[in-house]
Design an enzyme around this catalytic site. Sequence first.
Site, PDB file in Angstrom:
ATOM      1  N   GLY A 201     -13.108  50.495 129.287  1.00 28.27           N
ATOM      2  CA  GLY A 201     -11.998  50.009 128.997  1.00 28.27           C
ATOM      3  C   GLY A 201     -12.047  48.260 128.787  1.00 28.27           C
ATOM      4  O   GLY A 201     -13.287  47.356 128.782  1.00 28.27           O
ATOM      5  N   THR A 251     -11.233  52.419 136.539  1.00 25.83           N
ATOM      6  CA  THR A 251     -10.986  51.685 135.558  1.00 25.83           C
ATOM      7  C   THR A 251      -9.870  51.144 135.262  1.00 25.83           C
ATOM      8  O   THR A 251      -9.447  50.074 134.231  1.00 25.83           O
ATOM      9  CB  THR A 251     -11.639  52.583 134.417  1.00 25.83           C
ATOM     10  OG1 THR A 251     -12.828  52.619 134.836  1.00 25.83           O
ATOM     11  CG2 THR A 251     -12.232  51.783 132.941  1.00 25.83           C
ATOM     12  N   HIS A 254      -8.227  48.898 137.709  1.00 20.58           N
ATOM     13  CA  HIS A 254      -9.402  47.613 136.925  1.00 20.58           C
ATOM     14  C   HIS A 254      -8.048  46.290 135.713  1.00 20.58           C
ATOM     15  O   HIS A 254      -7.721  45.314 136.224  1.00 20.58           O
ATOM     16  CB  HIS A 254     -10.860  47.530 136.798  1.00 20.58           C
ATOM     17  CG  HIS A 254     -11.480  46.386 136.130  1.00 20.58           C
ATOM     18  ND1 HIS A 254     -12.219  45.663 137.195  1.00 20.58           N
ATOM     19  CD2 HIS A 254     -11.497  45.753 135.016  1.00 20.58           C
ATOM     20  CE1 HIS A 254     -12.802  44.146 136.851  1.00 20.58           C
ATOM     21  NE2 HIS A 254     -12.529  44.577 134.576  1.00 20.58           N
ATOM     22  N   GLU A 255      -8.597  47.091 135.006  1.00 22.88           N
ATOM     23  CA  GLU A 255      -7.468  46.596 133.576  1.00 22.88           C
ATOM     24  C   GLU A 255      -6.508  46.245 133.357  1.00 22.88           C
ATOM     25  O   GLU A 255      -6.339  44.988 132.763  1.00 22.88           O
ATOM     26  CB  GLU A 255      -7.890  47.413 131.811  1.00 22.88           C
ATOM     27  CG  GLU A 255      -9.206  48.541 131.967  1.00 22.88           C
ATOM     28  CD  GLU A 255      -9.961  46.950 131.682  1.00 22.88           C
ATOM     29  OE1 GLU A 255      -9.732  45.927 131.404  1.00 22.88           O
ATOM     30  OE2 GLU A 255     -11.034  47.094 131.874  1.00 22.88           O
ATOM     31  N   HIS A 258      -6.156  42.729 134.653  1.00 17.00           N
ATOM     32  CA  HIS A 258      -6.407  41.574 134.009  1.00 17.00           C
ATOM     33  C   HIS A 258      -5.370  41.978 133.118  1.00 17.00           C
ATOM     34  O   HIS A 258      -4.730  40.534 133.075  1.00 17.00           O
ATOM     35  CB  HIS A 258      -7.337  41.942 132.193  1.00 17.00           C
ATOM     36  CG  HIS A 258      -8.987  42.115 133.260  1.00 17.00           C
ATOM     37  ND1 HIS A 258      -9.441  41.022 133.745  1.00 17.00           N
ATOM     38  CD2 HIS A 258     -10.341  43.154 132.677  1.00 17.00           C
ATOM     39  CE1 HIS A 258     -10.439  41.522 133.588  1.00 17.00           C
ATOM     40  NE2 HIS A 258     -10.806  42.597 133.566  1.00 17.00           N
ATOM     41  N   TRP A 266     -16.590  37.126 140.447  1.00 12.85           N
ATOM     42  CA  TRP A 266     -17.333  36.728 140.291  1.00 12.85           C
ATOM     43  C   TRP A 266     -16.996  35.627 138.589  1.00 12.85           C
ATOM     44  O   TRP A 266     -18.344  34.587 139.342  1.00 12.85           O
ATOM     45  CB  TRP A 266     -18.253  37.323 139.774  1.00 12.85           C
ATOM     46  CG  TRP A 266     -18.308  37.747 138.205  1.00 12.85           C
ATOM     47  CD1 TRP A 266     -19.242  36.968 137.147  1.00 12.85           C
ATOM     48  CD2 TRP A 266     -18.168  39.115 138.258  1.00 12.85           C
ATOM     49  NE1 TRP A 266     -18.993  38.387 136.519  1.00 12.85           N
ATOM     50  CE2 TRP A 266     -18.217  39.039 136.783  1.00 12.85           C
ATOM     51  CE3 TRP A 266     -17.125  40.110 138.434  1.00 12.85           C
ATOM     52  CZ2 TRP A 266     -17.959  40.066 135.646  1.00 12.85           C
ATOM     53  CZ3 TRP A 266     -17.175  41.471 137.773  1.00 12.85           C
ATOM     54  CH2 TRP A 266     -17.465  41.550 136.585  1.00 12.85           C
ATOM     55  N   ASP A 275     -12.751  32.401 139.783  1.00 14.60           N
ATOM     56  CA  ASP A 275     -12.020  32.784 139.123  1.00 14.60           C
ATOM     57  C   ASP A 275     -10.031  32.476 139.071  1.00 14.60           C
ATOM     58  O   ASP A 275      -9.535  33.151 139.267  1.00 14.60           O
ATOM     59  CB  ASP A 275     -11.267  34.484 139.802  1.00 14.60           C
ATOM     60  CG  ASP A 275     -11.304  34.911 141.828  1.00 14.60           C
ATOM     61  OD1 ASP A 275     -11.557  33.683 142.125  1.00 14.60           O
ATOM     62  OD2 ASP A 275     -11.497  35.813 142.231  1.00 14.60           O
ATOM     63  N   THR A 280     -10.715  34.652 147.578  1.00 21.59           N
ATOM     64  CA  THR A 280     -11.003  35.729 146.886  1.00 21.59           C
ATOM     65  C   THR A 280     -12.695  35.211 147.089  1.00 21.59           C
ATOM     66  O   THR A 280     -12.715  33.924 146.231  1.00 21.59           O
ATOM     67  CB  THR A 280     -11.088  36.491 145.256  1.00 21.59           C
ATOM     68  OG1 THR A 280     -11.115  35.856 144.451  1.00 21.59           O
ATOM     69  CG2 THR A 280     -10.148  37.113 145.320  1.00 21.59           C
TER      70      THR A 280
HETATM   71 CA   LIG Z   1     -11.734  32.789 144.202  1.00 20.22          CA
HETATM   72 ZN   LIG Z   2     -12.785  43.688 133.602  1.00 22.20          ZN
END
Ligand SMILES: [Ca+2]
Ligand SMILES: [Zn+2]
Length: 433
Positions: A201, A251, A254-255, A258, A266, A275, A280
């Site tokens: 994705g 998935t 997650h998308e 974004h 990370w 990030d 986090t």
């Molecule tokens: Ca962070």
């Molecule tokens: Zn991603």
Amino acid sequence: MKITFLVASAFFLSFAGMSQAQSIQRCATIEYMNHRENVQPGYIQSTKNVFDAAKSLKSGNQAKSDETYIIPVVVHVVYNKAQENIDDSVIFDQIRVLNEDYKRQNADSVNLRAEFLPYAGKANIEFKLANFDPNGIPTTGITRTQTTKTSFLNFGSGLAEDVKSTAAGGIDPWNQSRYLNIWVCNMALVIGTMEMPMVLGYATPPDNLPNWPAGSTGGMSDGVVIQYQVFGSNNPTPLAGGTPYTVKGRTVTHEVGHYLGLRHIWGDGDCSQEDGIDDTPNADSESSSDCVKTKNTCVDAIDGVDLPDLVENYMDYSAEDCQNTFTKGQVELMRGVIENNRWDLVNDNDALAINKLNIIDASLYPNPANSSVTLSTTKSVSGNIVITDINGKVVKEVKANGLKTIIDVSDLNNGFYQITIDGVVKAQKFVKL
Ligand SMILES: [Ca+2]
Ligand SMILES: [Zn+2]
Ligand SMILES: [Ca+2]
């Protein structure tokens, strides 16, 4: 060059008999951004500006409080083979997963380690399949398009932008400021009868560049693209056995993260990259579809503590059944993005018009009100009448009582209020004096 590499590596993996999963890219959002930067210089900086603006907008600055934001969704199923034409039940299940994850009502939220509980975030974002299309016609919020394309994978970009274009064998988006467009298609590498999923994705982060001139987008329009086997947690053709994770619909979680401005946890780099979210813990790389809770790859201090890597986060590449949380910082960012950049999605949106067909006419009197107001409806109603103040904060809830409900407002401060019964009557405004 890229074509050669893709094809060669695919055959190599095939001949070597390696697990299909090892060639799968969980998310190609970064690739999308790099690709777009090439054709539209300044794009990545623009997404950074949006991120910074959303981050600086602390909750409450726009007086939106923590109200639930409801985002209308259109799912575009674009299929060649029958199994790519996923059933409505799979789509409904994916929407359920999204809603649970974004309201932190997911059953596996209990698996989050105790040290992260103070940081667990509830986004209060709700996703609903649209009830009306851009022309105001009632819709299921699902489109189905048969295509002659066996795959939308573009060797040059590694993306599937053609799925966003009717002329290219996909389907054009619905008004992107009013709908979250999700395309579900096959973007596997297909050579003869061999089929190898490449990308699961990708999404378009919000940016503040002017829109592309009509007809020149070459796709690259706003929304989310998902490989059909990872849509829904009840997908009848999930990715073949041997994949190191269970398909749970994450998935898409997650998308959409974004799409609402989040970056990978990370920071898409080693410990020197992060990030942009304060709560986090940084990590030196992505997880590998696993769930290693013992790792602490970067030294950082969150409230003075060097926490281990947060593999339970939706913005990692950990196993889908390992993931169960956003953080409060991520939630604040996503809500800031909605308030700054995607406000038309949630504000006075006709696409949404939840149950517009069943809306009952109502009136409210007297207005201005002093000690009480009466809600009068043309049909008997039940359910909760919710009164919100000008900031959207719920100040009172009372049970509706048939055709007429007298609501005591003597305890409210003077000011403007709104009365709704969710999905039953259109919001009525009144002034308390
Ligand atoms: Ca962070
Ligand atoms: Zn991603
Ligand atoms: Ca750490």
